[in-house]
Design an enzyme around this catalytic site. Structure first.
Site, short mmCIF file in Angstrom:
data_model
loop_
_atom_site.label_atom_id
_atom_site.label_comp_id
_atom_site.label_asym_id
_atom_site.label_seq_id
_atom_site.Cartn_x
_atom_site.Cartn_y
_atom_site.Cartn_z
N TYR A 156 8.23 -7.21 -8.01
CA TYR A 156 7.84 -6.05 -7.20
C TYR A 156 7.61 -4.84 -8.12
O TYR A 156 6.58 -4.17 -8.03
CB TYR A 156 8.92 -5.76 -6.16
CG TYR A 156 8.58 -4.63 -5.23
CD1 TYR A 156 7.87 -4.86 -4.06
CD2 TYR A 156 8.97 -3.33 -5.52
CE1 TYR A 156 7.55 -3.82 -3.20
CE2 TYR A 156 8.65 -2.28 -4.67
CZ TYR A 156 7.95 -2.53 -3.51
OH TYR A 156 7.63 -1.50 -2.66
N THR A 208 0.83 -1.21 0.00
CA THR A 208 0.00 0.00 0.00
C THR A 208 0.86 1.27 0.00
O THR A 208 0.38 2.33 -0.37
CB THR A 208 -0.89 0.06 1.26
OG1 THR A 208 -0.06 -0.19 2.40
CG2 THR A 208 -2.00 -0.99 1.21
N ASP A 226 9.73 0.87 4.97
CA ASP A 226 10.83 0.22 5.69
C ASP A 226 11.79 1.24 6.32
O ASP A 226 12.25 1.06 7.44
CB ASP A 226 11.61 -0.71 4.76
CG ASP A 226 10.69 -1.71 4.07
OD1 ASP A 226 9.57 -1.92 4.55
OD2 ASP A 226 11.09 -2.27 3.03
C1 GLA Z 1 8.97 -3.96 0.48
C2 GLA Z 1 9.16 -2.49 0.14
C3 GLA Z 1 8.15 -1.63 0.92
C4 GLA Z 1 6.72 -2.16 0.74
C5 GLA Z 1 6.66 -3.66 0.99
C6 GLA Z 1 5.31 -4.23 0.66
O1 GLA Z 1 9.29 -4.19 1.82
O2 GLA Z 1 10.45 -2.08 0.46
O3 GLA Z 1 8.26 -0.29 0.51
O4 GLA Z 1 6.23 -1.82 -0.52
O5 GLA Z 1 7.63 -4.36 0.24
O6 GLA Z 1 4.34 -3.75 1.54
#
Ligand code: GLA
Length: 382
Positions: free
Chosen positions: A226, A37, A174
């Protein structure tokens, strides 16, 4: 400095021939809820875990940036601070060097530095090992350059480092939690406004624990899945004429879906919109002290990630099913997916049964033996 910091300081002194100016560290994280999200301007609710990346650093008189990692014993990197650029260097050193680049890029006069890194955050487990290294290095760099940078601003710079130098199109979740986490609390972040709130998770008081099951199935955000998800949601936002999918509320979902001819796009949209709502529902439950109510939301989140966003894998699905079958109130994959970890909300007296069940399920499913830990929300970078 704790014992691990002191140990790294000793290693630095032996390797460099002088004591470091300091040791900085930043934690890995799990996300309670709000997955995929953040790059749609949505809501997230992560917390920091005990595993951390540590960075011992000292100023050099020349303009070189020498980086060693105890996890890469034969792979030292020696760079020119002034030569750091987009996509340079590549490989593991892109993460720490990216942090230095990002600070230089906003005009900070970064000195030459010796950097020695040691991290206990497992790589590729979906626990944000890269953000931990980048954030710890960014703090070290700011300190050595003698500048004060607001932690949220530093988190945004760290995301930029990961996007530009490491080439990973991740969101800010993160880095934000690595920088800003507080022990005992989860971080509720609205990625659009960057408004944040620390929420107590009184797990112990409720007789609950958060188990983290690392499936030991490894993923890489650099492998394209991703980036593919991110491109798709941006395409959907354009089709729907909104800035980001955050702008579609739960009550508008049916109408928005009806404007998407592609069933895959409808599923991706449904995940993001319902997941944002689940974060808000979880926050309401946590604020009201109803932690047990979070269990069903974790289940719905997992099903949505599995069926609509399609980022789960059998090892994650099996771990979720086994944990719940053995008494967890809820469980879900956490992080980007395609491998990595599951979190489970478990009554303390069911912990052993849950651990056994996920081990047995992995064996029956032909997956690697998982590693199970119990995590309490830990402190952010310092
Ligand atoms: C990874 C990315 C985050 C986020 C998650 C999924 O950890 O670094 O920014 O998008 O995936 O929620």
């Amino acid at each position: 400095m704790d014992a691990a910091d002191e140990n790294l300081a000793r290693i630095f002194t032996n390797a460099v021939g002088a004591a470091p100016d300091g040791v900085w560290s930043a934690p890995g994280r799990v996300n309670l809820i709000g997955e995929h999200t953040d790059y749609s301007d949505g809501y997230v609710l992560p917390f920091a875990i005990a595993a951390r990346a540590r960075v011992a650093a000292g100023v050099r008189r020349d303009r070189r940036l020498r980086i060693r990692s105890l996890q890469r014993p034969h792979d030292d990197v020696d760079l020119e601070v002034d030569a750091l650029a987009d996509a340079t260097p590549r490989g593991w050193a892109a993460y720490p060097a990216g942090a230095v680049w990002a600070l230089r890029d906003i005009g900070v006069d970064v000195p030459g530095m010796d950097v020695v890194i040691d991290s206990s955050v497992p790589i590729g487990a979906g626990l944000s090992s890269s953000a931990a290294v980048i954030c710890a290095t960014a703090l070290a760099t700011a300190a050595l350059a003698r500048v004060e940078v607001d932690p949220l601003q530093l988190a945004l710079l760290c995301r930029r480092a990961e996007n530009v130098v490491a080439g990973v199109p991740c969101g800010v979740m993160d880095h934000a939690v690595a920088m800003l986490a507080r022990a005992g609390q989860a971080l509720f972040l609205d990625v659009r406004s960057l408004r944040l709130e620390h929420l107590w998770l009184p797990l112990q008081e409720r007789g609950l624990a958060l188990a983290v099951v690392d499936t030991n199935v490894r993923h890489s955000l650099a492998d394209g899945s991703y980036a593919d998800r991110r491109r798709t949601v941006e395409q959907i936002a354009r089709t729907l004429g909104v800035t980001a999918l955050r702008d579609i509320r739960i009550g508008e979902l049916d109408e928005a879906e009806s404007r998407l001819p592609d069933p895959l796009q409808r599923r991706r949209l449904r995940h993001v919109v319902t997941e944002n709502q689940r974060v808000l529902d979880t926050v309401a439950d946590v604020r009201a002290g109803n932690l047990a109510e979070v269990g069903p939301l974790l289940m719905q989140s997992h099903e949505s990630l599995r069926d609509d966003f399609e980022v789960s894998v059998p090892a994650l699905d099996d771990a979720v099913a086994a944990a719940v079958g053995a008494g967890a109130l809820g469980a879900r994959m956490t992080g980007a997916g395609f491998g990595g970890c599951v979190i489970a909300l478990v009554p303390v007296d069911r912990l052993e049964a849950v651990e056994r069940a996920v081990q047995d399920a992995a064996e029956a499913g032909g997956h690697p033996p998982p590693t199970v830990t119990v995590e309490a929300p830990a402190d952010g970078a310092h």
